[in-house]
Design a protein around this motif. Structure first.
Motif, PDB file in Angstrom:
ATOM      1  N   MET A   1       1.093  -1.550  -0.581  1.00  0.00           N
ATOM      2  CA  MET A   1       0.111   0.176  -0.043  1.00  0.00           C
ATOM      3  C   MET A   1       0.685   1.039   0.281  1.00  0.00           C
ATOM      4  N   CYS A   2       0.424   2.365  -0.917  1.00  0.00           N
ATOM      5  CA  CYS A   2       1.809   3.288  -0.818  1.00  0.00           C
ATOM      6  C   CYS A   2       0.744   4.635  -0.342  1.00  0.00           C
ATOM      7  N   GLY A   3       1.898   5.176   0.162  1.00  0.00           N
ATOM      8  CA  GLY A   3       1.167   6.919   0.240  1.00  0.00           C
ATOM      9  C   GLY A   3       1.400   7.309   0.029  1.00  0.00           C
ATOM     10  N   THR A  72       5.418   7.156  -1.731  1.00  0.00           N
ATOM     11  CA  THR A  72       5.759   5.122  -1.270  1.00  0.00           C
ATOM     12  C   THR A  72       5.439   4.639  -1.689  1.00  0.00           C
ATOM     13  N   ARG A  73       6.389   4.175  -2.639  1.00  0.00           N
ATOM     14  CA  ARG A  73       5.584   2.620  -3.968  1.00  0.00           C
ATOM     15  C   ARG A  73       5.827   1.773  -2.857  1.00  0.00           C
ATOM     16  N   TRP A  74       4.209   1.189  -3.668  1.00  0.00           N
ATOM     17  CA  TRP A  74       4.391  -0.372  -3.885  1.00  0.00           C
ATOM     18  C   TRP A  74       3.938  -1.074  -5.300  1.00  0.00           C
ATOM     19  N   ALA A  75       5.140  -1.421  -5.282  1.00  0.00           N
ATOM     20  CA  ALA A  75       5.306  -0.851  -7.057  1.00  0.00           C
ATOM     21  C   ALA A  75       4.281  -2.385  -7.492  1.00  0.00           C
ATOM     22  N   THR A  76       3.427  -1.919  -8.569  1.00  0.00           N
ATOM     23  CA  THR A  76       2.336  -3.423  -9.117  1.00  0.00           C
ATOM     24  C   THR A  76       3.521  -3.395 -10.834  1.00  0.00           C
ATOM     25  N   HIS A  77       3.355  -2.709 -11.265  1.00  0.00           N
ATOM     26  CA  HIS A  77       3.884  -2.508 -12.593  1.00  0.00           C
ATOM     27  C   HIS A  77       5.625  -1.793 -12.384  1.00  0.00           C
ATOM     28  N   GLY A  78       6.174  -2.837 -13.146  1.00  0.00           N
ATOM     29  CA  GLY A  78       7.316  -1.851 -12.821  1.00  0.00           C
ATOM     30  C   GLY A  78       8.525  -3.042 -11.740  1.00  0.00           C
ATOM     31  N   ALA A  85      10.225   4.748  -9.686  1.00  0.00           N
ATOM     32  CA  ALA A  85       9.767   5.082  -8.471  1.00  0.00           C
ATOM     33  C   ALA A  85       8.728   6.200  -8.684  1.00  0.00           C
ATOM     34  N   HIS A  86       8.037   6.762  -7.859  1.00  0.00           N
ATOM     35  CA  HIS A  86       6.970   8.375  -8.105  1.00  0.00           C
ATOM     36  C   HIS A  86       7.980   9.303  -7.327  1.00  0.00           C
ATOM     37  N   PRO A  87       7.447  10.565  -7.478  1.00  0.00           N
ATOM     38  CA  PRO A  87       6.290  11.217  -9.114  1.00  0.00           C
ATOM     39  C   PRO A  87       7.334  10.764  -9.955  1.00  0.00           C
ATOM     40  N   VAL A  98       1.627  11.729  -8.587  1.00  0.00           N
ATOM     41  CA  VAL A  98       1.668  10.377  -7.917  1.00  0.00           C
ATOM     42  C   VAL A  98       0.780   9.813  -8.260  1.00  0.00           C
ATOM     43  N   HIS A  99       0.910   7.985  -7.621  1.00  0.00           N
ATOM     44  CA  HIS A  99      -0.269   7.555  -7.872  1.00  0.00           C
ATOM     45  C   HIS A  99      -0.178   6.261  -6.942  1.00  0.00           C
ATOM     46  N   ASN A 100      -1.045   6.226  -7.054  1.00  0.00           N
ATOM     47  CA  ASN A 100      -2.157   4.489  -5.619  1.00  0.00           C
ATOM     48  C   ASN A 100      -2.527   3.863  -6.265  1.00  0.00           C
ATOM     49  N   GLY A 101      -2.288   2.936  -6.963  1.00  0.00           N
ATOM     50  CA  GLY A 101      -3.486   1.992  -7.163  1.00  0.00           C
ATOM     51  C   GLY A 101      -3.177   1.301  -8.873  1.00  0.00           C
ATOM     52  N   ILE A 102      -4.173   0.981  -9.749  1.00  0.00           N
ATOM     53  CA  ILE A 102      -3.787   0.467 -11.252  1.00  0.00           C
ATOM     54  C   ILE A 102      -4.691   1.048 -12.347  1.00  0.00           C
ATOM     55  N   GLU A 123       8.564   1.716 -16.609  1.00  0.00           N
ATOM     56  CA  GLU A 123       7.226   0.658 -16.932  1.00  0.00           C
ATOM     57  C   GLU A 123       6.434   0.741 -16.274  1.00  0.00           C
ATOM     58  N   THR A 124       5.951   1.784 -15.570  1.00  0.00           N
ATOM     59  CA  THR A 124       4.932   1.630 -14.690  1.00  0.00           C
ATOM     60  C   THR A 124       3.719   2.235 -15.823  1.00  0.00           C
ATOM     61  N   ASP A 125       2.454   2.047 -15.246  1.00  0.00           N
ATOM     62  CA  ASP A 125       1.542   2.620 -15.346  1.00  0.00           C
ATOM     63  C   ASP A 125       1.210   3.909 -15.156  1.00  0.00           C
ATOM     64  N   THR A 126       1.906   4.489 -14.230  1.00  0.00           N
ATOM     65  CA  THR A 126       1.280   5.986 -13.838  1.00  0.00           C
ATOM     66  C   THR A 126       1.860   7.001 -14.853  1.00  0.00           C
ATOM     67  N   GLU A 127       3.183   6.679 -15.493  1.00  0.00           N
ATOM     68  CA  GLU A 127       3.750   7.333 -16.283  1.00  0.00           C
ATOM     69  C   GLU A 127       2.692   7.769 -17.178  1.00  0.00           C
TER      70      GLU A 127
HETATM   71  N1  GLU Z   1       0.670   0.998 -10.465  1.00  0.00           N
HETATM   72  C1  GLU Z   1       1.688   2.394 -10.016  1.00  0.00           C
HETATM   73  C2  GLU Z   1       3.623   1.530  -9.826  1.00  0.00           C
HETATM   74  O1  GLU Z   1       3.347   0.325  -9.918  1.00  0.00           O
HETATM   75  C3  GLU Z   1       1.509   3.034  -8.165  1.00  0.00           C
HETATM   76  C4  GLU Z   1       1.801   1.739  -7.452  1.00  0.00           C
HETATM   77  C5  GLU Z   1       1.468   1.973  -5.736  1.00  0.00           C
HETATM   78  O2  GLU Z   1       0.347   1.835  -5.494  1.00  0.00           O
HETATM   79  O3  GLU Z   1       2.127   2.016  -5.158  1.00  0.00           O
HETATM   80  O4  GLU Z   1       4.127   2.065  -9.643  1.00  0.00           O
END
Ligand code: GLU
Length: 179
Positions: A1-3, A72-78, A85-87, A98-102, A123-127
């Protein structure tokens, strides 16, 4: 879970953001970053690993901006590395997200944006979100409206915070479904 943390006000943003990220640390993460807007430029600083490493790497650098984002990131894509990392930024570096989720349909949006000449670094969906907002800013000329138009094209469950170099007074936030 990111912040996600955002700050806009009269104080220097980076210490506020770091404090906010520390409070969210218990949620778990693999990398972290901050962005601050100063003199019309957005500076982004990111690190894989713990907040301590991000903080150490900031040492001695003066950040004076009074608006910024932290994550703070919890990687799902990449992979959990600095580039992912975000931003995340658009190609011009003017839009940061900055993004939490998918974002479920990120591949098709990415392909469309690649066809329009956008270049991707992570490699992120966020970009994809940052590039899509930059595309809409060409016509919307207003961050809020550009974010609204972009969200209509995204599917998934997510929360985002967005900052644009063209507007030093605003952070736009959105939440769709669970995060
Ligand atoms: N899907 C995004 C990533 O993999 C956000 C992950 C997150 O919620 O931290 O960067």
């Amino acid at each position: 879970m990111c912040g996600i943390v955002g700050y806009v006000g009269s104080r220097t943003a980076v210490p506020v953001l770091m404090d906010g990220l520390k409070r969210l640390e218990y949620r778990g993460y693999d990398s972290a970053g901050i962005a601050a807007l100063e003199d019309g430029q957005i500076r982004v600083h990111r690190r894989a690993g713990k907040l301590r490493e991000l903080e150490d790497s900031l040492h001695g650098q003066e950040f004076e901006g009074t608006i910024g984002l932290g994550h703070t990131r919890w990687a799902t894509h990449g992979r959990p590395n600095e580039i992912n990392a975000h931003p995340q930024r658009d190609s011009s570096g003017q839009v940061v997200v900055v993004h939490n989720g998918i974002v479920e349909n990120y591949r098709e949006i990415r392909d469309r944006l690649l066809g329009l000449g956008f270049e991707f670094r992570s490699e992120t969906d966020t970009e994809v979100i940052s590039q899509l907002i930059a595309l809409h800013l060409r016509e919307a000329d207003d961050l809020h409206e550009a974010v609204r138009r972009s969200l209509r094209e995204l599917s998934g469950a997510y929360a985002i915070a967005v900052m644009w170099a063209g507007d030093p007074d605003a952070i736009v936030v959105a939440r769709v479904a669970s995060p």
